[in-house]
Design an enzyme around this catalytic site. Sequence first.
Site, PDB file in Angstrom:
ATOM      1  N   HIS A  13      -9.443  74.450 -28.309  1.00 47.46           N
ATOM      2  CA  HIS A  13      -8.001  74.745 -28.263  1.00 47.46           C
ATOM      3  C   HIS A  13      -7.766  76.257 -28.394  1.00 47.46           C
ATOM      4  CE1 HIS A  13      -7.444  70.473 -30.049  1.00 47.46           C
ATOM      5  NE2 HIS A  13      -6.820  70.423 -28.894  1.00 47.46           N
ATOM      6  N   ARG A  70     -11.079  69.952 -19.262  1.00 44.37           N
ATOM      7  CA  ARG A  70     -12.496  69.999 -19.564  1.00 44.37           C
ATOM      8  C   ARG A  70     -13.263  69.403 -18.398  1.00 44.37           C
ATOM      9  NH1 ARG A  70     -10.962  67.515 -25.201  1.00 44.37           N
ATOM     10  NH2 ARG A  70      -9.576  66.608 -23.682  1.00 44.37           N
ATOM     11  N   SER A 107     -11.288  66.681 -30.120  1.00 44.94           N
ATOM     12  CA  SER A 107     -10.968  66.464 -31.542  1.00 44.94           C
ATOM     13  C   SER A 107     -11.580  65.145 -32.005  1.00 44.94           C
ATOM     14  CB  SER A 107      -9.456  66.443 -31.754  1.00 44.94           C
ATOM     15  OG  SER A 107      -8.887  67.683 -31.410  1.00 44.94           O
ATOM     16  N   LYS A 166      -1.626  57.912 -31.551  1.00 43.57           N
ATOM     17  CA  LYS A 166      -3.026  58.338 -31.619  1.00 43.57           C
ATOM     18  C   LYS A 166      -3.596  58.193 -33.028  1.00 43.57           C
ATOM     19  CE  LYS A 166      -3.893  61.317 -27.767  1.00 43.57           C
ATOM     20  NZ  LYS A 166      -4.492  62.593 -27.379  1.00 43.57           N
TER      21      LYS A 166
HETATM   22  P1  ADP Z   1      -3.058  65.490 -26.500  1.00 40.20           P
HETATM   23  O1  ADP Z   1      -2.700  64.359 -27.401  1.00 40.20           O
HETATM   24  O2  ADP Z   1      -1.857  66.134 -25.874  1.00 40.20           O
HETATM   25  O3  ADP Z   1      -4.129  65.175 -25.505  1.00 40.20           O
HETATM   26  P2  ADP Z   1      -5.014  67.268 -27.738  1.00 40.20           P
HETATM   27  O4  ADP Z   1      -4.877  68.065 -28.992  1.00 40.20           O
HETATM   28  O5  ADP Z   1      -6.112  66.278 -27.669  1.00 40.20           O
HETATM   29  O6  ADP Z   1      -3.603  66.605 -27.515  1.00 40.20           O
HETATM   30  O7  ADP Z   1      -5.176  68.228 -26.494  1.00 40.20           O
HETATM   31  C1  ADP Z   1      -4.198  69.196 -26.175  1.00 40.20           C
HETATM   32  C2  ADP Z   1      -4.619  69.937 -24.919  1.00 40.20           C
HETATM   33  O8  ADP Z   1      -5.768  70.713 -25.177  1.00 40.20           O
HETATM   34  C3  ADP Z   1      -4.999  69.006 -23.747  1.00 40.20           C
HETATM   35  O9  ADP Z   1      -4.588  69.636 -22.550  1.00 40.20           O
HETATM   36  C4  ADP Z   1      -6.490  68.961 -23.816  1.00 40.20           C
HETATM   37  O10 ADP Z   1      -7.058  68.702 -22.550  1.00 40.20           O
HETATM   38  C5  ADP Z   1      -6.787  70.366 -24.277  1.00 40.20           C
HETATM   39  N1  ADP Z   1      -8.084  70.461 -24.945  1.00 40.20           N
HETATM   40  C6  ADP Z   1      -8.531  69.778 -26.008  1.00 40.20           C
HETATM   41  N2  ADP Z   1      -9.800  70.132 -26.328  1.00 40.20           N
HETATM   42  C7  ADP Z   1     -10.145  71.094 -25.428  1.00 40.20           C
HETATM   43  C8  ADP Z   1     -11.339  71.834 -25.170  1.00 40.20           C
HETATM   44  N3  ADP Z   1     -12.436  71.667 -25.877  1.00 40.20           N
HETATM   45  N4  ADP Z   1     -11.321  72.700 -24.155  1.00 40.20           N
HETATM   46  C9  ADP Z   1     -10.215  72.834 -23.388  1.00 40.20           C
HETATM   47  N5  ADP Z   1      -9.084  72.167 -23.546  1.00 40.20           N
HETATM   48  C10 ADP Z   1      -9.042  71.297 -24.549  1.00 40.20           C
END
Ligand code: ADP
Length: 162
Positions: A17, A90, A128, A41
């Site tokens: 992130h 990703r 995550s 979630k």
């Molecule tokens: P959501 O519930 O909106 O998916 P997340 O916190 O899981 O929330 O992810 C938020 C954003 O960050 C999403 O666009 C996700 O693809 C991106 N994201 C999460 N982990 C990574 C990572 N390791 N590299 C790039 N983008 C990421």
Amino acid sequence: MKIGVYPGTFDPITNGHIDIIRRSLRIFDKVIVAVAPSPKKKPIFDIHERVEMIREAIRDISNVEIEIFEGLLAEYMKRKNAHAIIRGLRAVSDFEHEFMMALMNRKLDSETETVFLMPSEEYSYLTSSAIKEVASYGGVVKDLVPPIVARRLQDHFKKKQK
Ligand code: ADP
């Protein structure tokens, strides 16, 4: 001033992130990290803990704001006068879901653009959920998350064992 909104659950924030936040600041003058409660979630950290961890993790990065947001993202974008939604991509596996959400947001407001950024290779497998799983078995996550997150994960799973 170009404003980008980076929405997500951030349960918890990872170095992936943070990589996306840093990259987005090359495009936008200001980035708002919009933390969604996402009860579906079943987050392990409550929203205030998630915000606190993000705040600590991005302490040294300028031009970033953190906000809790509920409701429709398209509406939130208008309220904030924001120019684009920022999402991280990703693997191919993210694509379908992200594509659908981007089109839905555009349907709700034809002026809503979504910008996809790719993280550094080393974070391209990082989620995550995987972090929580590894931490729950006592695995080492310190290279993948900010120090405050590593500590909070350890505390969380220690408490659970008791
Ligand atoms: P959501 O519930 O909106 O998916 P997340 O916190 O899981 O929330 O992810 C938020 C954003 O960050 C999403 O666009 C996700 O693809 C991106 N994201 C999460 N982990 C990574 C990572 N390791 N590299 C790039 N983008 C990421």
